[in-house]
Scaffold this active site. Structure first.
Site, PDB file in Angstrom:
ATOM      1  N   THR A  79       0.919  -1.267  -0.040  1.00 41.09           N
ATOM      2  CA  THR A  79       0.280   0.083  -0.186  1.00 41.09           C
ATOM      3  C   THR A  79       0.848   1.169   0.075  1.00 41.09           C
ATOM      4  O   THR A  79       1.878   1.255   0.717  1.00 41.09           O
ATOM      5  CB  THR A  79      -1.000   0.120   1.058  1.00 41.09           C
ATOM      6  OG1 THR A  79      -1.846   1.153   1.008  1.00 41.09           O
ATOM      7  CG2 THR A  79      -0.253   0.079   2.467  1.00 41.09           C
ATOM      8  N   ASN A  81      -0.896   3.967   0.523  1.00 39.53           N
ATOM      9  CA  ASN A  81      -1.708   4.896   1.526  1.00 39.53           C
ATOM     10  C   ASN A  81      -1.054   4.904   2.862  1.00 39.53           C
ATOM     11  O   ASN A  81      -1.123   3.695   3.827  1.00 39.53           O
ATOM     12  CB  ASN A  81      -3.384   4.265   1.613  1.00 39.53           C
ATOM     13  CG  ASN A  81      -4.287   4.990   2.373  1.00 39.53           C
ATOM     14  OD1 ASN A  81      -3.909   5.609   3.555  1.00 39.53           O
ATOM     15  ND2 ASN A  81      -5.334   5.002   2.210  1.00 39.53           N
ATOM     16  N   LYS A 126      -3.448   3.628   6.013  1.00 34.82           N
ATOM     17  CA  LYS A 126      -3.566   2.146   5.941  1.00 34.82           C
ATOM     18  C   LYS A 126      -2.406   1.621   6.211  1.00 34.82           C
ATOM     19  O   LYS A 126      -2.272   0.400   7.149  1.00 34.82           O
ATOM     20  CB  LYS A 126      -4.052   1.452   4.319  1.00 34.82           C
ATOM     21  CG  LYS A 126      -4.301   0.121   4.423  1.00 34.82           C
ATOM     22  CD  LYS A 126      -4.581  -0.547   3.107  1.00 34.82           C
ATOM     23  CE  LYS A 126      -5.760   0.015   2.419  1.00 34.82           C
ATOM     24  NZ  LYS A 126      -6.075  -0.691   1.230  1.00 34.82           N
ATOM     25  N   ASP A 136      -6.840  -5.636  -0.110  1.00 36.94           N
ATOM     26  CA  ASP A 136      -8.067  -4.486  -0.519  1.00 36.94           C
ATOM     27  C   ASP A 136      -9.379  -4.801   0.394  1.00 36.94           C
ATOM     28  O   ASP A 136      -9.609  -5.864   0.698  1.00 36.94           O
ATOM     29  CB  ASP A 136      -8.384  -4.899  -2.094  1.00 36.94           C
ATOM     30  CG  ASP A 136      -9.031  -4.121  -2.730  1.00 36.94           C
ATOM     31  OD1 ASP A 136      -8.728  -2.766  -2.498  1.00 36.94           O
ATOM     32  OD2 ASP A 136      -9.786  -4.105  -3.574  1.00 36.94           O
ATOM     33  N   GLY A 189     -11.293   7.101   5.386  1.00 33.51           N
ATOM     34  CA  GLY A 189     -12.170   6.573   4.434  1.00 33.51           C
ATOM     35  C   GLY A 189     -13.727   6.683   5.065  1.00 33.51           C
ATOM     36  O   GLY A 189     -13.884   7.620   5.576  1.00 33.51           O
ATOM     37  N   ASP A 206     -14.748   5.431   7.888  1.00 39.36           N
ATOM     38  CA  ASP A 206     -14.807   5.402   9.402  1.00 39.36           C
ATOM     39  C   ASP A 206     -15.672   6.194   9.880  1.00 39.36           C
ATOM     40  O   ASP A 206     -16.528   5.766  10.986  1.00 39.36           O
ATOM     41  CB  ASP A 206     -13.498   5.431   9.941  1.00 39.36           C
ATOM     42  CG  ASP A 206     -12.479   4.240   9.663  1.00 39.36           C
ATOM     43  OD1 ASP A 206     -12.847   3.185   9.245  1.00 39.36           O
ATOM     44  OD2 ASP A 206     -11.549   4.206  10.014  1.00 39.36           O
ATOM     45  N   LYS A 221     -10.568   0.198  17.500  1.00 42.68           N
ATOM     46  CA  LYS A 221     -10.834  -0.152  16.202  1.00 42.68           C
ATOM     47  C   LYS A 221     -10.484  -1.398  15.713  1.00 42.68           C
ATOM     48  O   LYS A 221     -10.991  -2.337  15.314  1.00 42.68           O
ATOM     49  CB  LYS A 221     -10.422   1.010  15.345  1.00 42.68           C
ATOM     50  CG  LYS A 221     -11.036   0.655  13.780  1.00 42.68           C
ATOM     51  CD  LYS A 221     -10.265   1.699  12.766  1.00 42.68           C
ATOM     52  CE  LYS A 221     -10.575   1.299  11.350  1.00 42.68           C
ATOM     53  NZ  LYS A 221      -9.854   2.203  10.449  1.00 42.68           N
ATOM     54  N   HIS A 270     -12.319  -5.356  10.362  1.00 38.96           N
ATOM     55  CA  HIS A 270     -12.134  -6.070   9.151  1.00 38.96           C
ATOM     56  C   HIS A 270     -10.592  -6.128   8.995  1.00 38.96           C
ATOM     57  O   HIS A 270     -10.104  -7.435   8.786  1.00 38.96           O
ATOM     58  CB  HIS A 270     -12.823  -5.438   7.839  1.00 38.96           C
ATOM     59  CG  HIS A 270     -12.559  -4.008   7.557  1.00 38.96           C
ATOM     60  ND1 HIS A 270     -12.724  -3.187   8.702  1.00 38.96           N
ATOM     61  CD2 HIS A 270     -11.809  -3.233   6.881  1.00 38.96           C
ATOM     62  CE1 HIS A 270     -12.520  -1.854   8.175  1.00 38.96           C
ATOM     63  NE2 HIS A 270     -11.780  -1.935   7.011  1.00 38.96           N
ATOM     64  N   ARG A 271      -9.959  -5.161   8.933  1.00 39.67           N
ATOM     65  CA  ARG A 271      -8.348  -5.172   8.727  1.00 39.67           C
ATOM     66  C   ARG A 271      -7.564  -6.074   9.760  1.00 39.67           C
ATOM     67  O   ARG A 271      -6.984  -6.767   9.423  1.00 39.67           O
ATOM     68  CB  ARG A 271      -8.066  -3.570   8.289  1.00 39.67           C
ATOM     69  CG  ARG A 271      -6.371  -3.556   7.775  1.00 39.67           C
ATOM     70  CD  ARG A 271      -5.992  -2.365   7.135  1.00 39.67           C
ATOM     71  NE  ARG A 271      -6.963  -2.097   6.078  1.00 39.67           N
ATOM     72  CZ  ARG A 271      -7.441  -1.257   5.953  1.00 39.67           C
ATOM     73  NH1 ARG A 271      -8.010  -0.406   6.879  1.00 39.67           N
ATOM     74  NH2 ARG A 271      -8.241  -0.878   4.803  1.00 39.67           N
TER      75      ARG A 271
END
Length: 200
Positions: free
Chosen positions: A9, A11, A14, A68, A153, A155, A176, A181-182
């Site tokens: 990434t 980003n 991220k 992703d 994003g 969030d 978080k 998910h991450r």
């Protein structure tokens, strides 16, 4: 585990999250600045994660780690899904993405009508083609308006089921990561990498 992985990434938000999640379980190497962006034209999250991981393996000759993520909203037939990062068009604009999402949910005021989930697919890839894949999902719903200043994003508008009623952007990073998910995807990936290294 002794080998290091190039993080695909570009980003910074991220990248920071992934580093915080995996801690000392996976040694990460920052993406080299000279490596060009990878066109994310896959049909699925796995396709895009694999494209990014394989591109970094090819560019660096090292094992690489990529992911992703998609936000799937039931009332929108699973959209924005694989197009989440560019939902409002090119170039990616998180504020515009959130605005478009909220506009498309006008008239759907209850949490049940705004059910959604975040899904992350993470891929570790090696020169020679070996790979490990992990997935993480968190269920929740889309808030009526943004709340909170943390995260990035979507969030500010995603309320996880087990988060006490707040958005991801209202949580600390540790709160978080425990639910996200991450967090789930990369903890599972780290577990698999500890258990067995492909191609060894």
């Amino acid at each position: 585990m002794t080998e290091a992985f190039v993080l695909a990434t570009a980003n910074p938000d991220k990248a920071r999250e992934i580093a915080e999640i995996v801690g000392d379980d996976i040694e990460l190497i920052p993406r080299p600045p000279e490596v060009p962006d990878v066109e994310e034209n896959g049909a699925t999250l796995l396709d895009n994660a694999r494209l990014k991981a394989e591109a970094l393996v090819s560019a660096t000759g090292r094992p690489a780690l990529a992911d992703d993520t998609g936000l799937e909203v039931d009332a929108l037939g699973g959209a924005p899904g694989v197009r989440s990062a560019r939902y409002a068009g090119e170039p990616s604009d998180p504020v515009a993405n959130v605005a478009k999402l909220l506009a498309e949910l006008v008239g759907k005021g209850s949490p049940d009508a705004r059910r959604a989930r975040f899904r992350t697919v993470a891929v570790a890839a090696w020169p020679g083609g070996a790979e490990v894949i992990a997935e993480g999902t968190v269920e929740g719903w889309i808030a009526l308006e943004p709340a909170g200043r943390e995260g990035f994003g979507y969030d500010p508008v995603f309320v996880p089921d087990d988060g006490g009623g707040g958005t991801f952007a209202e949580m600390t990073a540790l709160e978080k990561h425990a639910l996200s998910h991450r967090g789930r995807a990369f903890r599972e990936l780290a577990r698999q990498l500890r258990d067995a290294r492909p191609g060894a």
